[in-house]
Design a protein around this motif. Structure first.
Motif, PDB file in Angstrom:
ATOM      1  N   ILE A  10       0.826  -1.210   0.000  1.00 25.17           N
ATOM      2  CA  ILE A  10       0.000   0.000   0.000  1.00 25.17           C
ATOM      3  C   ILE A  10       0.855   1.252   0.000  1.00 25.17           C
ATOM      4  N   GLU A  11       1.946   1.227   0.741  1.00 26.67           N
ATOM      5  CA  GLU A  11       2.835   2.393   0.771  1.00 26.67           C
ATOM      6  C   GLU A  11       3.357   2.699  -0.630  1.00 26.67           C
ATOM      7  N   THR A  12       3.803   1.687  -1.353  1.00 25.12           N
ATOM      8  CA  THR A  12       4.310   1.867  -2.717  1.00 25.12           C
ATOM      9  C   THR A  12       3.188   2.285  -3.665  1.00 25.12           C
ATOM     10  N   PHE A  13       2.020   1.673  -3.503  1.00 26.06           N
ATOM     11  CA  PHE A  13       0.866   2.008  -4.340  1.00 26.06           C
ATOM     12  C   PHE A  13       0.586   3.509  -4.287  1.00 26.06           C
ATOM     13  N   PHE A  14       0.529   4.064  -3.090  1.00 23.08           N
ATOM     14  CA  PHE A  14       0.254   5.498  -2.975  1.00 23.08           C
ATOM     15  C   PHE A  14       1.472   6.345  -3.352  1.00 23.08           C
ATOM     16  N   ALA A  15       2.681   5.867  -3.060  1.00 26.80           N
ATOM     17  CA  ALA A  15       3.895   6.620  -3.416  1.00 26.80           C
ATOM     18  C   ALA A  15       4.033   6.753  -4.928  1.00 26.80           C
ATOM     19  N   GLN A  16       3.598   5.727  -5.671  1.00 28.01           N
ATOM     20  CA  GLN A  16       3.714   5.759  -7.133  1.00 28.01           C
ATOM     21  C   GLN A  16       2.479   6.330  -7.820  1.00 28.01           C
TER      22      GLN A  16
END
Length: 116
Positions: free
Chosen positions: A57-63
């Motif tokens: 989820i962190e990567t999903f929102f970061a990207q």
């Protein structure tokens, strides 16, 4: 960053739960996708790519290409906490998405959910 455990969860594992919640209330996967695209700026292909990559989820929102500028209009309570008062920016994004899916499941019109 607090390192909350939800941040490490794979978005591809949470996504079907959003779809199931919507479908239980006679809403559609397409509406869930529209909400996610509106919030994050992903295209449908970009969203599918994130699901295929199984990013957390962190990567999903970061990207995410661009969070919608109207996110400040998302107000209300999720899990007993007002989304507009959440200090952690990533947790706030997660709860924004939760709130929008809740509104969909409660039968709100898409125009209202998408703050149009």
């Amino acid at each position: 960053m607090s390192g909350h455990r939800i941040f490490a969860m794979k978005f591809s594992k949470v996504y079907p739960m959003y779809v199931q919640k919507a479908e239980r209330k006679s809403r559609t996967k397409d509406e869930v996708d529209e909400i996610i695209r509106w919030l994050t700026g992903y295209t449908q292909a970009g969203l599918q790519k994130q699901l295929d990559k199984e990013n957390d989820i962190e990567t999903f929102f970061a990207q995410a290409p661009a969070m919608n500028p109207n996110t400040s209009l998302i107000k209300g309570v999720v899990c007993g906490i007002r989304v507009e008062e959440i200090d952690d920016p990533l947790m706030q994004k997660v709860r924004y998405l939760d709130k929008l899916i809740d509104e969909l499941a409660k039968g709100k019109a898409m125009e209202k959910i998408l703050r149009q």
